[in-house]
Design a protein around this motif. Sequence first.
Motif, PDB file in Angstrom:
ATOM      1  N   SER A  13     -28.596  89.225  28.512  1.00 27.75           N
ATOM      2  CA  SER A  13     -29.474  88.187  28.242  1.00 27.75           C
ATOM      3  C   SER A  13     -29.492  88.411  26.754  1.00 27.75           C
ATOM      4  CB  SER A  13     -30.859  88.635  28.675  1.00 27.75           C
ATOM      5  OG  SER A  13     -30.856  88.030  30.012  1.00 27.75           O
ATOM      6  N   SER A  14     -28.897  89.603  26.311  1.00 28.88           N
ATOM      7  CA  SER A  14     -28.515  89.695  24.340  1.00 28.88           C
ATOM      8  C   SER A  14     -27.393  88.894  24.369  1.00 28.88           C
ATOM      9  CB  SER A  14     -29.069  91.226  24.538  1.00 28.88           C
ATOM     10  OG  SER A  14     -30.523  91.708  24.888  1.00 28.88           O
ATOM     11  N   VAL A  15     -26.456  89.696  25.319  1.00 28.27           N
ATOM     12  CA  VAL A  15     -24.569  89.175  24.832  1.00 28.27           C
ATOM     13  C   VAL A  15     -24.626  87.304  24.853  1.00 28.27           C
ATOM     14  CG1 VAL A  15     -22.830  89.325  25.980  1.00 28.27           C
ATOM     15  CG2 VAL A  15     -24.053  90.927  26.335  1.00 28.27           C
ATOM     16  N   ILE A  16     -25.664  87.480  26.189  1.00 27.58           N
ATOM     17  CA  ILE A  16     -25.464  85.919  25.603  1.00 27.58           C
ATOM     18  C   ILE A  16     -26.434  85.229  24.804  1.00 27.58           C
ATOM     19  CG2 ILE A  16     -26.652  84.261  27.300  1.00 27.58           C
ATOM     20  CD1 ILE A  16     -25.951  85.730  29.964  1.00 27.58           C
ATOM     21  N   THR A  17     -27.571  85.666  24.378  1.00 32.16           N
ATOM     22  CA  THR A  17     -28.454  84.813  23.005  1.00 32.16           C
ATOM     23  C   THR A  17     -27.093  84.772  22.201  1.00 32.16           C
ATOM     24  OG1 THR A  17     -30.386  85.243  24.171  1.00 32.16           O
ATOM     25  CG2 THR A  17     -30.538  84.938  22.111  1.00 32.16           C
ATOM     26  N   GLU A  18     -26.675  86.227  22.309  1.00 26.02           N
ATOM     27  CA  GLU A  18     -25.961  85.975  20.865  1.00 26.02           C
ATOM     28  C   GLU A  18     -24.393  85.406  20.578  1.00 26.02           C
ATOM     29  OE1 GLU A  18     -23.760  90.134  18.139  1.00 26.02           O
ATOM     30  OE2 GLU A  18     -25.593  90.322  19.689  1.00 26.02           O
ATOM     31  N   LEU A  19     -23.974  85.568  22.149  1.00 30.39           N
ATOM     32  CA  LEU A  19     -22.822  84.487  21.604  1.00 30.39           C
ATOM     33  C   LEU A  19     -22.793  83.189  21.696  1.00 30.39           C
ATOM     34  CD1 LEU A  19     -19.036  85.281  22.402  1.00 30.39           C
ATOM     35  CD2 LEU A  19     -21.054  87.045  22.346  1.00 30.39           C
ATOM     36  N   ALA A  24     -22.865  78.415  18.678  1.00 32.55           N
ATOM     37  CA  ALA A  24     -23.833  77.390  18.587  1.00 32.55           C
ATOM     38  C   ALA A  24     -22.587  75.873  17.584  1.00 32.55           C
ATOM     39  CB  ALA A  24     -25.275  77.515  17.692  1.00 32.55           C
ATOM     40  N   ASP A  25     -22.542  75.718  16.362  1.00 32.76           N
ATOM     41  CA  ASP A  25     -22.273  74.657  15.716  1.00 32.76           C
ATOM     42  C   ASP A  25     -20.532  74.390  16.507  1.00 32.76           C
ATOM     43  OD1 ASP A  25     -24.422  74.881  14.304  1.00 32.76           O
ATOM     44  OD2 ASP A  25     -23.568  76.718  13.414  1.00 32.76           O
ATOM     45  N   ALA A 123     -21.054  78.876  28.176  1.00 26.92           N
ATOM     46  CA  ALA A 123     -21.272  79.305  29.065  1.00 26.92           C
ATOM     47  C   ALA A 123     -20.173  80.464  29.406  1.00 26.92           C
ATOM     48  CB  ALA A 123     -22.086  78.892  30.521  1.00 26.92           C
ATOM     49  N   GLY A 124     -19.104  79.665  29.849  1.00 24.20           N
ATOM     50  CA  GLY A 124     -17.770  81.083  29.503  1.00 24.20           C
ATOM     51  C   GLY A 124     -17.936  81.781  28.850  1.00 24.20           C
ATOM     52  N   LEU A 125     -17.516  81.299  27.100  1.00 20.38           N
ATOM     53  CA  LEU A 125     -17.573  82.652  26.511  1.00 20.38           C
ATOM     54  C   LEU A 125     -18.691  83.349  26.601  1.00 20.38           C
ATOM     55  CD1 LEU A 125     -16.741  79.889  24.103  1.00 20.38           C
ATOM     56  CD2 LEU A 125     -15.238  81.110  25.150  1.00 20.38           C
ATOM     57  N   ALA A 126     -19.902  83.148  26.518  1.00 14.74           N
ATOM     58  CA  ALA A 126     -20.870  84.246  27.172  1.00 14.74           C
ATOM     59  C   ALA A 126     -20.620  85.804  27.623  1.00 14.74           C
ATOM     60  CB  ALA A 126     -22.099  83.617  26.842  1.00 14.74           C
ATOM     61  N   LEU A 127     -20.066  84.429  29.788  1.00 10.80           N
ATOM     62  CA  LEU A 127     -20.433  85.372  30.732  1.00 10.80           C
ATOM     63  C   LEU A 127     -18.777  86.052  30.429  1.00 10.80           C
ATOM     64  CD1 LEU A 127     -21.413  83.291  33.143  1.00 10.80           C
ATOM     65  CD2 LEU A 127     -22.201  85.010  32.347  1.00 10.80           C
ATOM     66  N   ALA A 128     -17.540  85.776  29.550  1.00  8.26           N
ATOM     67  CA  ALA A 128     -16.546  86.778  28.986  1.00  8.26           C
ATOM     68  C   ALA A 128     -16.929  87.741  28.460  1.00  8.26           C
ATOM     69  CB  ALA A 128     -15.567  85.482  28.355  1.00  8.26           C
ATOM     70  N   GLU A 129     -18.186  87.213  27.497  1.00 11.05           N
ATOM     71  CA  GLU A 129     -18.336  88.394  26.799  1.00 11.05           C
ATOM     72  C   GLU A 129     -19.118  90.094  27.351  1.00 11.05           C
ATOM     73  OE1 GLU A 129     -18.752  91.574  24.030  1.00 11.05           O
ATOM     74  OE2 GLU A 129     -17.511  89.621  23.542  1.00 11.05           O
ATOM     75  N   THR A 383     -26.778  71.524  23.821  1.00 12.13           N
ATOM     76  CA  THR A 383     -25.736  71.870  24.196  1.00 12.13           C
ATOM     77  C   THR A 383     -26.155  73.416  24.488  1.00 12.13           C
ATOM     78  OG1 THR A 383     -24.462  70.486  23.505  1.00 12.13           O
ATOM     79  CG2 THR A 383     -23.824  71.872  23.946  1.00 12.13           C
ATOM     80  N   ALA A 384     -26.641  74.308  23.314  1.00  8.36           N
ATOM     81  CA  ALA A 384     -26.949  75.711  23.085  1.00  8.36           C
ATOM     82  C   ALA A 384     -27.400  76.327  24.856  1.00  8.36           C
ATOM     83  CB  ALA A 384     -26.890  76.469  22.169  1.00  8.36           C
ATOM     84  N   ILE A 385     -28.728  75.394  24.695  1.00  7.79           N
ATOM     85  CA  ILE A 385     -29.582  75.365  25.579  1.00  7.79           C
ATOM     86  C   ILE A 385     -29.391  75.481  26.840  1.00  7.79           C
ATOM     87  CG2 ILE A 385     -31.974  74.540  26.793  1.00  7.79           C
ATOM     88  CD1 ILE A 385     -32.789  74.002  24.236  1.00  7.79           C
ATOM     89  N   GLY A 386     -28.673  74.634  27.178  1.00  7.43           N
ATOM     90  CA  GLY A 386     -27.474  74.966  28.434  1.00  7.43           C
ATOM     91  C   GLY A 386     -26.650  75.635  29.009  1.00  7.43           C
ATOM     92  N   ALA A 387     -25.269  76.168  27.718  1.00  7.73           N
ATOM     93  CA  ALA A 387     -24.857  77.063  27.828  1.00  7.73           C
ATOM     94  C   ALA A 387     -25.521  78.315  28.098  1.00  7.73           C
ATOM     95  CB  ALA A 387     -24.132  77.058  27.000  1.00  7.73           C
ATOM     96  N   ARG A 388     -26.606  78.484  27.257  1.00  9.21           N
ATOM     97  CA  ARG A 388     -27.708  80.019  27.806  1.00  9.21           C
ATOM     98  C   ARG A 388     -27.994  80.064  29.327  1.00  9.21           C
ATOM     99  NH1 ARG A 388     -32.096  81.760  23.353  1.00  9.21           N
ATOM    100  NH2 ARG A 388     -32.034  83.128  24.835  1.00  9.21           N
TER     101      ARG A 388
END
Length: 400
Positions: A13-19, A24-25, A123-129, A383-388
């Motif tokens: 969760s921390s990784v997802i939030t940070e990524l 976001a921009d 979401a994909g970028l966050a999950l990759a990390e 958009t960012a909320i949906g990604a998370r």
Amino acid sequence: MSAQLQHHPRDASSVITELVDKYADELSELRRDLHAHPELSWAETRTCDQVVGHLDGTGWVVRRLDGGGVIADLGTGEGLVALRADLDALPVDDLTQDPWASTVPGVAHACGHDVHTAALVGAGLALAEVERAGLLSGRVRLLFQPAEEVMPGGALHVMGAGGLDDVDHIYGLHCDPTLDVGQVGLRVGPLTGAADALSVRLSGSGGHTSRPHLTEDLTFALGKVITELPAILSRRLDPRAGVSVVWGRVRAGSAHNVIPGTGEVAGTVRMLDAVAWADAERTIRSLVGHIIAPYGVTAEITYQRGVPPVVNGPQQTKVLATAVESVLGVPGHVPTTQSLGGEDFGWYLDRVPGAMGRLGTRTPGGPTFDLHQGNLRIDERATAIGARVLAEAAVVSLTA
């Protein structure tokens, strides 16, 4: 886009939030770019280019589909969860006059698919990390689907290309301009209705309006179809199915004193229940024949089965609720009701368990827009909320 964090956070969760916060921009800029360059169903070439360009080099194994769409895979081990976004725009004019308004005349992202696509990229970028950090306990598949706005929908195309092979669960989000940003509407069971397309073309011997007894009064017969078919259906199909026939186009004649030889009425058939959906076409064909019989005209009926209802699984809805509450807190999880809108995510749920949530896009205190209208605006924080939420849903599903 790709990024390496300076440290490994303690949990996924921390990784997802940070990524997502980091990008976001950039995700907002991607959404604006997609909004400015909308593409209709089966023509989402540039949109797919954008998706591939953002995911290449991040760890995802990316595959473009012949005919449109992108599938990307990540991770190893047991369990495979899919996340889906739709890519296509609608044939309507963009009325927003925003700096990123559509540059394509007569085409606009008036249903929020630009948000869906950008959110799934995020979401994909966050999950990759998450995977690089060794915190992904299984596999994730991203389905960027073409042609949701046409019947029977691009979901069948993605499924035919192996999009659901080995998938255990699937999740998605759809923009909801009646919910404030920071809210996600969830419901166990049916979320949308079945939606089919219907047209009835009548033919007969026309003539002068002064001598209807010497003609087959096609216009009168067409009026009977328009009014009586919806009424009779309410007595022939289970009323609990919520069957709704609504006409969108009527064409007959060109002069006030001429009974035409042909005429057509077209619309949609929607219902809440999959059992009634299975029987609707046969019943409608029979009823049209009975309605027009007294008038001597003949009917050519075109009935196109569209999409089944989206029926959210209880366990998968719980997964989405957990993800939403992790991102937005308990107040972010709100109830929602079933609608008669069609959504081809239902085809996926015919094959594997899953759930769809409604992503709030309204600015609190701002106007309420409607989907499929050229003036649709979304609060860009969605958009960012949906990604998370999507990324969290994948992680929760794989560990549930």
